[in-house]
Every structure is written in C-alpha cells, then in structure tokens.
Design a protein around this motif. Structure first.
Motif, PDB file in Angstrom:
ATOM      1  N   MET A  66       0.783  -1.232   0.029  1.00  0.00           N
ATOM      2  CA  MET A  66       0.144  -0.003  -0.096  1.00  0.00           C
ATOM      3  C   MET A  66       0.903   1.335   0.213  1.00  0.00           C
ATOM      4  SD  MET A  66      -2.974   1.171   2.763  1.00  0.00           S
ATOM      5  CE  MET A  66      -2.367   2.468   3.806  1.00  0.00           C
ATOM      6  N   ALA A  67       0.487   2.164  -0.754  1.00  0.00           N
ATOM      7  CA  ALA A  67       1.260   3.504  -0.842  1.00  0.00           C
ATOM      8  C   ALA A  67       1.047   4.384   0.526  1.00  0.00           C
ATOM      9  CB  ALA A  67       0.887   4.203  -2.084  1.00  0.00           C
ATOM     10  N   VAL A  68       2.030   4.685   1.049  1.00  0.00           N
ATOM     11  CA  VAL A  68       2.059   5.606   2.496  1.00  0.00           C
ATOM     12  C   VAL A  68       2.413   7.125   2.169  1.00  0.00           C
ATOM     13  CG1 VAL A  68       2.113   3.300   3.754  1.00  0.00           C
ATOM     14  CG2 VAL A  68       4.262   4.626   3.135  1.00  0.00           C
ATOM     15  N   CYS A  69       3.212   7.521   0.949  1.00  0.00           N
ATOM     16  CA  CYS A  69       3.644   8.643   0.731  1.00  0.00           C
ATOM     17  C   CYS A  69       3.918   8.801  -0.786  1.00  0.00           C
ATOM     18  CB  CYS A  69       4.817   8.708   1.623  1.00  0.00           C
ATOM     19  SG  CYS A  69       5.376  10.637   1.428  1.00  0.00           S
ATOM     20  N   VAL A  70       3.559   9.968  -1.179  1.00  0.00           N
ATOM     21  CA  VAL A  70       3.691  10.253  -2.629  1.00  0.00           C
ATOM     22  C   VAL A  70       4.292  11.787  -2.407  1.00  0.00           C
ATOM     23  CG1 VAL A  70       2.643  11.041  -4.829  1.00  0.00           C
ATOM     24  CG2 VAL A  70       1.848   9.109  -3.552  1.00  0.00           C
ATOM     25  N   ALA A  71       5.413  11.926  -3.523  1.00  0.00           N
ATOM     26  CA  ALA A  71       6.151  13.078  -3.603  1.00  0.00           C
ATOM     27  C   ALA A  71       6.284  13.642  -4.952  1.00  0.00           C
ATOM     28  CB  ALA A  71       7.448  13.170  -2.891  1.00  0.00           C
ATOM     29  N   VAL A  72       6.136  14.835  -5.347  1.00  0.00           N
ATOM     30  CA  VAL A  72       6.562  15.472  -6.398  1.00  0.00           C
ATOM     31  C   VAL A  72       7.812  16.514  -6.261  1.00  0.00           C
ATOM     32  CG1 VAL A  72       5.890  16.859  -8.519  1.00  0.00           C
ATOM     33  CG2 VAL A  72       4.291  15.231  -7.280  1.00  0.00           C
ATOM     34  N   VAL A  73       8.967  16.282  -6.702  1.00  0.00           N
ATOM     35  CA  VAL A  73       9.992  17.123  -6.620  1.00  0.00           C
ATOM     36  C   VAL A  73      10.505  17.993  -8.037  1.00  0.00           C
ATOM     37  CG1 VAL A  73      12.679  17.181  -5.864  1.00  0.00           C
ATOM     38  CG2 VAL A  73      10.701  15.596  -4.806  1.00  0.00           C
ATOM     39  N   SER A  74      10.805  18.993  -7.907  1.00  0.00           N
ATOM     40  CA  SER A  74      11.205  19.596  -9.129  1.00  0.00           C
ATOM     41  C   SER A  74      12.365  19.435  -9.632  1.00  0.00           C
ATOM     42  CB  SER A  74      11.071  21.454  -8.832  1.00  0.00           C
ATOM     43  OG  SER A  74      12.083  21.641  -8.036  1.00  0.00           O
ATOM     44  N   HIS A  75      12.920  20.122 -10.847  1.00  0.00           N
ATOM     45  CA  HIS A  75      14.095  19.832 -11.417  1.00  0.00           C
ATOM     46  C   HIS A  75      15.372  20.045 -10.544  1.00  0.00           C
ATOM     47  CE1 HIS A  75      13.244  23.736 -12.468  1.00  0.00           C
ATOM     48  NE2 HIS A  75      14.729  24.157 -12.486  1.00  0.00           N
ATOM     49  N   ASN A  76      15.305  21.168  -9.716  1.00  0.00           N
ATOM     50  CA  ASN A  76      16.275  21.737  -8.869  1.00  0.00           C
ATOM     51  C   ASN A  76      16.117  21.034  -7.373  1.00  0.00           C
ATOM     52  OD1 ASN A  76      14.144  23.039  -8.107  1.00  0.00           O
ATOM     53  ND2 ASN A  76      15.141  25.038  -7.971  1.00  0.00           N
ATOM     54  N   ASN A  77      15.495  19.672  -7.305  1.00  0.00           N
ATOM     55  CA  ASN A  77      15.258  18.893  -6.140  1.00  0.00           C
ATOM     56  C   ASN A  77      14.787  19.731  -4.864  1.00  0.00           C
ATOM     57  OD1 ASN A  77      16.598  16.796  -7.559  1.00  0.00           O
ATOM     58  ND2 ASN A  77      18.659  17.382  -6.841  1.00  0.00           N
ATOM     59  N   SER A  78      13.791  20.688  -5.361  1.00  0.00           N
ATOM     60  CA  SER A  78      12.992  21.115  -4.194  1.00  0.00           C
ATOM     61  C   SER A  78      11.594  20.355  -4.080  1.00  0.00           C
ATOM     62  CB  SER A  78      12.883  22.754  -4.261  1.00  0.00           C
ATOM     63  OG  SER A  78      12.186  22.949  -5.449  1.00  0.00           O
ATOM     64  N   PRO A  79      11.094  20.175  -2.982  1.00  0.00           N
ATOM     65  CA  PRO A  79       9.881  19.118  -2.926  1.00  0.00           C
ATOM     66  C   PRO A  79       8.775  20.272  -3.356  1.00  0.00           C
ATOM     67  CG  PRO A  79      11.150  19.143  -0.727  1.00  0.00           C
ATOM     68  CD  PRO A  79      11.739  20.060  -1.729  1.00  0.00           C
ATOM     69  N   LYS A  80       8.017  19.933  -4.182  1.00  0.00           N
ATOM     70  CA  LYS A  80       6.706  20.976  -4.621  1.00  0.00           C
ATOM     71  C   LYS A  80       5.530  20.241  -3.817  1.00  0.00           C
ATOM     72  CE  LYS A  80       8.813  23.585  -6.881  1.00  0.00           C
ATOM     73  NZ  LYS A  80       9.214  24.811  -6.417  1.00  0.00           N
ATOM     74  N   TYR A  81       5.613  18.920  -3.527  1.00  0.00           N
ATOM     75  CA  TYR A  81       4.254  18.347  -2.751  1.00  0.00           C
ATOM     76  C   TYR A  81       4.474  17.030  -2.342  1.00  0.00           C
ATOM     77  CZ  TYR A  81      -0.488  16.131  -2.483  1.00  0.00           C
ATOM     78  OH  TYR A  81      -1.452  15.470  -2.277  1.00  0.00           O
ATOM     79  N   ILE A  82       4.306  16.667  -1.384  1.00  0.00           N
ATOM     80  CA  ILE A  82       4.505  15.278  -0.371  1.00  0.00           C
ATOM     81  C   ILE A  82       3.226  15.234   0.252  1.00  0.00           C
ATOM     82  CG2 ILE A  82       5.835  14.224   1.588  1.00  0.00           C
ATOM     83  CD1 ILE A  82       8.179  15.627   0.579  1.00  0.00           C
ATOM     84  N   ALA A  83       2.791  14.156   0.279  1.00  0.00           N
ATOM     85  CA  ALA A  83       1.275  13.585   1.053  1.00  0.00           C
ATOM     86  C   ALA A  83       1.631  12.171   1.519  1.00  0.00           C
ATOM     87  CB  ALA A  83       0.262  13.682   0.031  1.00  0.00           C
ATOM     88  N   CYS A  84       1.403  12.315   2.902  1.00  0.00           N
ATOM     89  CA  CYS A  84       1.444  11.225   3.307  1.00  0.00           C
ATOM     90  C   CYS A  84       0.234  10.649   4.131  1.00  0.00           C
ATOM     91  CB  CYS A  84       2.442  11.265   4.667  1.00  0.00           C
ATOM     92  SG  CYS A  84       4.124  11.794   4.155  1.00  0.00           S
TER      93      CYS A  84
END
Length: 86
Positions: A1-19
């Motif tokens: 089961m997925a417990v976390c999803v993350a979207v990270v920009s091209h310069n490695n800064s997190p844009k979205y993290i949902a847990c």
C-alpha cells in the motif's frame, strides 16, 4: 500500500509531499531526500548524449525493512516518488 507520494522539481526542491499518516511526515521527507541522491546518480550514469533513449521509470530507488521507494523522472526532470510498505 502506498503511504507517501512526492513530487520534486528539477532543482530538487519538494513541491508536494502527501502522507497517509501526517505524524510520520518528517520521516518520509528524509526518505524522499535520500532517494534524490539515487535519482541523480542514475541520471548521471545515462549520459547527456543519450537523452532520447533514457528510461523514465527508475524502479526501486531506496529500500528499508518497512518501506520501498520507487521513482519516475519526466523529460523536464520533474521527479515523482512513491513510498510503499514492504
């Protein structure tokens, strides 16, 4: 089961993290940032001249006893990561 999803920009800064459990969000931030090192290593191994045949799905990036992290990179170097329970 997925417990976390993350979207990270091209310069490695997190844009979205949902847990699923917000109490463990800091732990997942650490695991996502650890996986960014693996992504950068995999992208540097493919070389710059071979961008057309580069695989976007990177597979397992980081694995622990409790979680496994999978990664995907777009052609604009936006990174998607999913953390699943092992």
């Amino acid at each position: 089961m997925a417990v976390c999803v993350a979207v990270v920009s091209h310069n490695n800064s997190p844009k979205y993290i949902a847990c699923v459990n917000p109490d463990n969000e800091l732990e997942f931030h650490y695991k996502v940032h650890t996986s960014l090192d693996v992504i950068e290593e995999k992208l540097s191994n493919t070389g710059k001249s071979n961008t057309e045949s580069r695989e976007f799905y990177l597979g397992i990036l980081y694995s622990t006893e409790e979680h496994t992290i999978y990664g995907y990179v777009t052609n604009t170097k936006v990174k998607f990561m999913i953390v699943t329970e092992t």
